[in-house]
Write a protein that holds these residues in place. Structure first.
Motif, PDB file in Angstrom:
ATOM      1  N   GLN A  88      78.630  78.169  43.491  1.00  0.00           N
ATOM      2  CA  GLN A  88      79.632  77.292  42.882  1.00  0.00           C
ATOM      3  C   GLN A  88      79.027  75.966  42.430  1.00  0.00           C
ATOM      4  N   LYS A  89      78.021  75.478  43.146  1.00  0.00           N
ATOM      5  CA  LYS A  89      77.405  74.202  42.770  1.00  0.00           C
ATOM      6  C   LYS A  89      76.322  74.356  41.715  1.00  0.00           C
ATOM      7  N   LEU A  90      75.481  75.385  41.851  1.00  0.00           N
ATOM      8  CA  LEU A  90      74.307  75.515  40.983  1.00  0.00           C
ATOM      9  C   LEU A  90      74.473  76.560  39.888  1.00  0.00           C
ATOM     10  N   GLY A  91      75.492  77.436  40.022  1.00  0.00           N
ATOM     11  CA  GLY A  91      75.539  78.575  39.123  1.00  0.00           C
ATOM     12  C   GLY A  91      74.514  79.607  39.558  1.00  0.00           C
ATOM     13  N   GLY A  92      74.230  80.527  38.676  1.00  0.00           N
ATOM     14  CA  GLY A  92      73.301  81.589  39.024  1.00  0.00           C
ATOM     15  C   GLY A  92      71.920  81.371  38.443  1.00  0.00           C
ATOM     16  N   PHE A  93      71.312  82.454  38.007  1.00  0.00           N
ATOM     17  CA  PHE A  93      69.962  82.418  37.455  1.00  0.00           C
ATOM     18  C   PHE A  93      69.999  81.883  36.029  1.00  0.00           C
ATOM     19  N   ILE A  94      69.042  81.029  35.694  1.00  0.00           N
ATOM     20  CA  ILE A  94      68.993  80.480  34.334  1.00  0.00           C
ATOM     21  C   ILE A  94      67.934  81.162  33.477  1.00  0.00           C
ATOM     22  N   GLY A 139      59.840  85.489  37.108  1.00  0.00           N
ATOM     23  CA  GLY A 139      59.926  84.505  38.186  1.00  0.00           C
ATOM     24  C   GLY A 139      61.291  83.894  38.366  1.00  0.00           C
ATOM     25  N   GLU A 140      62.334  84.598  37.955  1.00  0.00           N
ATOM     26  CA  GLU A 140      63.682  84.034  38.008  1.00  0.00           C
ATOM     27  C   GLU A 140      64.138  83.738  39.439  1.00  0.00           C
ATOM     28  N   ASP A 141      63.679  84.537  40.419  1.00  0.00           N
ATOM     29  CA  ASP A 141      64.112  84.308  41.798  1.00  0.00           C
ATOM     30  C   ASP A 141      63.454  83.067  42.394  1.00  0.00           C
ATOM     31  N   ILE A 142      62.180  82.847  42.076  1.00  0.00           N
ATOM     32  CA  ILE A 142      61.504  81.650  42.591  1.00  0.00           C
ATOM     33  C   ILE A 142      62.101  80.396  41.960  1.00  0.00           C
ATOM     34  N   GLU A 143      62.382  80.451  40.662  1.00  0.00           N
ATOM     35  CA  GLU A 143      63.019  79.301  39.993  1.00  0.00           C
ATOM     36  C   GLU A 143      64.339  78.965  40.654  1.00  0.00           C
ATOM     37  N   TYR A 144      65.135  79.992  40.972  1.00  0.00           N
ATOM     38  CA  TYR A 144      66.436  79.780  41.620  1.00  0.00           C
ATOM     39  C   TYR A 144      66.245  79.182  43.011  1.00  0.00           C
ATOM     40  N   SER A 145      65.275  79.695  43.765  1.00  0.00           N
ATOM     41  CA  SER A 145      65.007  79.176  45.104  1.00  0.00           C
ATOM     42  C   SER A 145      64.613  77.703  45.061  1.00  0.00           C
ATOM     43  N   ILE A 146      63.802  77.338  44.083  1.00  0.00           N
ATOM     44  CA  ILE A 146      63.380  75.939  43.974  1.00  0.00           C
ATOM     45  C   ILE A 146      64.574  75.041  43.680  1.00  0.00           C
ATOM     46  N   ARG A 147      65.468  75.488  42.812  1.00  0.00           N
ATOM     47  CA  ARG A 147      66.676  74.686  42.527  1.00  0.00           C
ATOM     48  C   ARG A 147      67.558  74.545  43.761  1.00  0.00           C
ATOM     49  N   ILE A 148      67.641  75.605  44.561  1.00  0.00           N
ATOM     50  CA  ILE A 148      68.443  75.527  45.786  1.00  0.00           C
ATOM     51  C   ILE A 148      67.836  74.512  46.745  1.00  0.00           C
ATOM     52  N   HIS A 149      66.515  74.543  46.907  1.00  0.00           N
ATOM     53  CA  HIS A 149      65.818  73.546  47.728  1.00  0.00           C
ATOM     54  C   HIS A 149      66.094  72.134  47.201  1.00  0.00           C
ATOM     55  N   THR A 150      65.907  71.951  45.908  1.00  0.00           N
ATOM     56  CA  THR A 150      66.026  70.622  45.297  1.00  0.00           C
ATOM     57  C   THR A 150      67.428  70.046  45.472  1.00  0.00           C
TER      58      THR A 150
END
Length: 322
Positions: A167-173, A178-189
């Motif tokens: 709900q806060k970040l949306g899904g994969f962009i 490497g879409e999963d690592i990009e998503y993980s980094i955004r979740i961390h950030t």
């Protein structure tokens, strides 16, 4: 807690059958399954339909967009408090959801990842490739290892995110590379709590031949540069190791071809590396055949990744091509 299990699928009907069979055996039953058919030619509609009375399963067919956007399609239709993402080429131990639910109730994580392993029923080639992808001599322990190097990034073959994260970040962009690592980094950030659940393992079939494995790892090497384009600080020294290894192998071959005295050093390093892979795999798998196949898998993994990494590093960073 109610889980929504989201599985993108592309031309792999038999795999989804085996995965759904493993989900039928879960000891924790509060979950639904969403199978997102991503424009497949060989669809699994009829196979999924046979599980309707056994699982709370929902089948969707959509145009081909790649796995990242297919997961987003599932997020938008999921009812759960927590979303679990699986690749279609895994089997799930019967206590998987029970383990995850217990961890989230005692020490909550906004997102998590789990390790992967080889199932006893897998072929020797699948076991060798699984060994290579989890070996400390090829990955440095960065995949599903609590003693791994650097910040932990869940991978999409075995990954969970809370509804609040979505709900806060949306899904994969991005949908691949490497879409999963990009998503993980955004979740961390964003300040969410991410962690590894070591007991939440899955059995990952991966590829069934060296040629398929080469193509996959070449793609992974390119993916690392794609992640760099979003997050330059995430390109670490460890990510250059396969490229350095590949250049070292090339140099050793040339040195041997021309009879250069320095060839002995490269030969010695490669012999030591080969022996480490063989005996470590033998100790883990208790199979001479798997140990021998692990040598080839390890060399293919590092060289394919290294070539893919160097290809896109040259094109996208040095030459600045899009």
């Amino acid at each position: 807690m109610f889980f929504s299990i989201i599985i993108p699928l592309y031309n792999r009907p038999q795999e989804i059958k085996e995965l759904l069979e493993s989900l039928m055996r879960q000891t924790y039953r509060q979950f639904e399954v969403l199978v997102i058919e991503d424009g497949s030619v060989k669809d699994a509609k009829d196979i999924v339909a046979t599980f309707t009375g056994e699982l709370d399963v929902h089948y969707y067919f959509k145009p081909n967009e790649g796995q990242g956007f297919s997961r987003n399609f599932g997020f938008e239709r999921a009812k759960g408090d927590y979303f679990i993402i699986f690749d279609s080429d895994i089997l799930v131990p019967e206590n998987y959801l029970e383990v995850v639910n217990n961890r989230l109730e005692t020490d909550y994580l906004d997102a998590y990842g789990g390790p992967d392993d080889a199932h006893p029923s897998f072929t020797p080639m699948q076991k060798a490739i699984s060994y290579s992808m989890t070996s400390p001599f090829t990955t440095g322990g960065i995949r599903g290892n609590k003693k791994g190097i650097g910040q932990f990034h869940p991978r999409s073959f075995n990954m969970g995110v809370s509804r609040q994260v979505w709900q806060k970040l949306g899904g994969f962009i991005i949908t691949r590379l490497g879409e999963d690592i990009e998503y993980s980094i955004r979740i961390h950030t964003a300040g969410f709590k991410i962690g590894l659940i070591p007991e939440a393992k899955v059995y990952h079939k991966r590829r069934t031949s060296y040629s398929q494995f080469y193509k996959q790892l070449h793609f992974f090497g390119r993916s690392r540069i794609n992640i760099y384009k979003f997050f330059p600080s995430e390109l670490k020294a460890v990510h250059f190791f396969p490229a350095v290894f590949t250049l070292g192998v090339m140099f050793t071959l040339i040195a041997n071809l021309f009879g250069w005295p320095v060839a002995w050093l490269g030969n010695a390093v490669l012999v030591i590396f080969t022996l480490l892979i063989f005996f470590h795999s033998l100790s883990k798998n208790k199979s001479l055949k798997v140990a021998f196949l692990s040598i080839g898998a390890a060399f293919i993994q590092l060289i394919a990744y290294g070539l893919g990494f160097m290809q896109d590093y040259g094109k996208r960073i040095i030459l600045k091509q899009s």
